[in-house]
Design an enzyme around this catalytic site. Structure first.
Site, PDB file in Angstrom:
ATOM      1  CB  ALA A 311       8.066 -36.212  63.260  1.00  0.00           C
ATOM      2  CB  SER A 312      10.580 -40.185  63.119  1.00  0.00           C
ATOM      3  OG  SER A 312      11.288 -41.309  63.607  1.00  0.00           O
ATOM      4  N   GLY A 313      11.948 -39.995  60.713  1.00  0.00           N
ATOM      5  CA  GLY A 313      12.628 -40.052  59.431  1.00  0.00           C
ATOM      6  C   GLY A 313      12.459 -38.781  58.619  1.00  0.00           C
ATOM      7  N   GLY A 333      10.718 -33.250  65.045  1.00  0.00           N
ATOM      8  CA  GLY A 333      11.541 -33.905  66.065  1.00  0.00           C
ATOM      9  C   GLY A 333      11.360 -35.409  66.015  1.00  0.00           C
ATOM     10  CB  ALA A 497      13.645 -43.227  61.717  1.00  0.00           C
TER      11      ALA A 497
END
Length: 527
Positions: A311-313, A333, A497
């Site tokens: 997720a994120s990064g 996501g 992120a």
């Protein structure tokens, strides 16, 4: 199977299924992590015709999710069976920090981006509640579905049983949740009988760790001439290795890029599988790795295989691959960014500390002046910088997934999705584990599915001596841990992120596991 990595656990299942010396597996012990992958290997092992017996004195939902697909499941009469359902807990430090004079100034882009909420808020936001409720419904629904199939019961009967709060072992046995009630030594005696072993003879067993040393080629499981590289990326993302990093404790951008470039330069590898298990971290490092993965994907098939979380990064990295494979319950996501700093001016006043800065340049004190809040122009610059980073992330995600920006915005805004929900929204291509990713890699590399391939690990976990050297003595180890916690909280390393790790901690039943609580506790106890 404490102390073993997921690849070791899964490889042991494969070897044991083909090893004529192995009659079965007992006992089975593992945690929640990677349960879908482990469960899949258990079901495949059962096809070998060998027995799979599980025994445990303590069993909650995560252990039962795996144990229920075993041939037999035993527990002692005094066992702790707590099949009461799942929950997510979020704790908030906004009020605590306010009392001690700390003001977190957090700017996040994406209404579902919950990183920083535990610092700034006193209650859960409606968007975060909506997201967490959706994730919990997906995970709990999956648990009910899989358990009902394994036990041959209706889903509503499983849910009714859970809501009754049953803890009596006799009731669990009567309704078929366990095979029988026995102590460990009694189960061992049963296994001796199953194997035709005399009661006074010792049950022949091999430890999971020891079995890891059995080479696959000795069982006819050696790979073929074609090679596929596996590059593992696990943990928090940073740009460069710091003096406090433990080898293998996270994803260091500069080191990961070296492996990607090595795979791109080598003609030996027909394809590359990226095994990603990360909730993100440094946004710049994520972007630099995205670029290198994109370049690699232009030369050979690259498949991203998501583990517990990408997720994120972690999703930033994954979306550069040609194909993304996730488990049903992978958390992915979280396309959003967060940045900020602490204003500790009031705390400094309370303890009699003062800091003065001489600077040149309008924004020279942007991150240096923690003794005061942002000036209006500084806050504006911070917000614009975060917004720019978010647009880059979102637009690259849209480009990578062949979506319009508007369509990507609908599933972005920092929202975390379970794997199967991400697949239905175009964020993921296929559902499955590492074996599914390898099968797709073979297909895209024009390697027949029935042809064996050799998997080459380009990033194996560090050995124990290397880890110990990285940790240093116990005092340095404690200091390193504290510095890592503080670094995660101060946002001083640029835009992040990152996905809020509280989701995992609470689903796993941890209490007060946030790094923040440890730092605050240490601070308060120092007076």
């Amino acid at each position: 199977m404490p102390g073993l990595s997921l690849p070791q656990i899964c490889e042991n299942f494969i070897k044991a299924a083909h090893d004529p010396r192995i009659s079965g597996i007992y006992p089975l012990k593992c945690g929640w992590g990677k349960v879908e992958e482990i469960r899949r290997h258990i079901l495949n092992f059962k096809k070998s015709g060998k027995f799979m017996v599980a025994y445990t004195p303590v069993r909650r939902e995560k252990e039962y999710y795996i144990g229920c697909c075993c041939e037999e499941l035993y527990a002692p009469p005094s066992a702790y069976f707590s099949l009461y359902g799942l929950n997510i807990q979020s704790s908030f430090l906004g009020g605590v920090l306010e009392k001690v004079g700390i003001e977190p100034q957090v700017h996040k882009v994406g209404k579902y981006k919950s990183v920083g909420d535990q610092l700034t808020r006193k209650t859960m936001s409606e968007e975060n509640r909506e997201m967490l409720t959706g994730l919990l419904d997906t995970i709990y629904g999956n648990w009910l579905d899989k358990v009902s199939i394994a036990k041959g019961k209706k889903r509503e009967d499983i849910e009714r049983f859970i809501n009754e709060g049953v803890y009596q072992m006799e009731r669990l046995k009567k309704e078929g949740w366990i095979t029988d009630i026995h102590y460990d030594d009694e189960v061992t005696s049963m296994l001796k009988e199953k194997l035709g072993r005399q009661k006074d003879r010792k049950l022949p067993v091999v430890d999971y760790r020891k079995y890891c040393k059995v080479m696959k080629w000795t069982l006819g499981l050696s790979g073929g001439k074609d090679q596929i590289a596996i590059i593992r990326a696990s943990g928090s993302i940073s740009r460069v290795r710091s003096p406090f990093n433990v080898p293998g404790s996270g994803i260091v951008g500069e080191q990961f890029i070296e492996k990607i470039r090595s795979a791109r330069a080598s003609e030996r590898y027909k394809a590359v599988v990226l095994r990603i298990d990360s909730a993100g971290g440094d946004a710049l490092a994520s972007d630099l790795m995205w670029r290198e993965i994109k370049l690699l994907a232009a030369t050979k098939p690259v498949i991203a295989s998501m583990a517990d979380v990408a997720a994120s990064g972690g999703y930033y990295m994954s979306m550069a691959a040609g194909t993304i494979v996730a488990e049903n319950l992978t958390l992915t996501g979280s396309i959003g960014v967060v940045t900020g700093k602490f204003n500790v001016g009031k705390l400094y006043e309370k303890i009699g500390f003062n800091k003065e800065i001489i600077s040149r340049g309008k924004y020279a004190e942007l991150t240096a002046a923690e003794q005061r809040p942002f000036r209006p122009e500084e806050a504006e610059l911070f917000a614009k910088s975060a917004q720019n980073a978010y647009k880059q992330f979102r637009d690259k995600a849209a480009f990578s997934r062949s979506m319009t920006v508007d369509k990507m915005e609908e599933v972005a805004e920092g929202r975390v999705w379970a794997g199967k929900d991400a697949a239905s929204r175009g964020l993921v291509d296929a559902i499955g584990g590492l074996s599914r990713a390898i099968a797709i890699a073979k297909q895209q590399a024009n390697i027949p599915q029935d042809r064996k391939v050799t998997m080459v690990e380009l990033s194996r976990p560090p050995t124990l001596p290397v880890v110990l050297r990285g940790m240093g003595n116990s005092v340095l180890g404690v200091e390193r841990r504290l510095k890592e916690q503080v670094q995660d909280l101060t946002f001083s390393d640029g835009i992040q992120a990152r996905m809020d790790g509280i989701i995992f901690q609470r689903l796993e039943g941890a209490s007060c596991a946030d790094a923040i609580f440890n730092v605050i506790k240490d601070y308060l106890s120092s007076f």
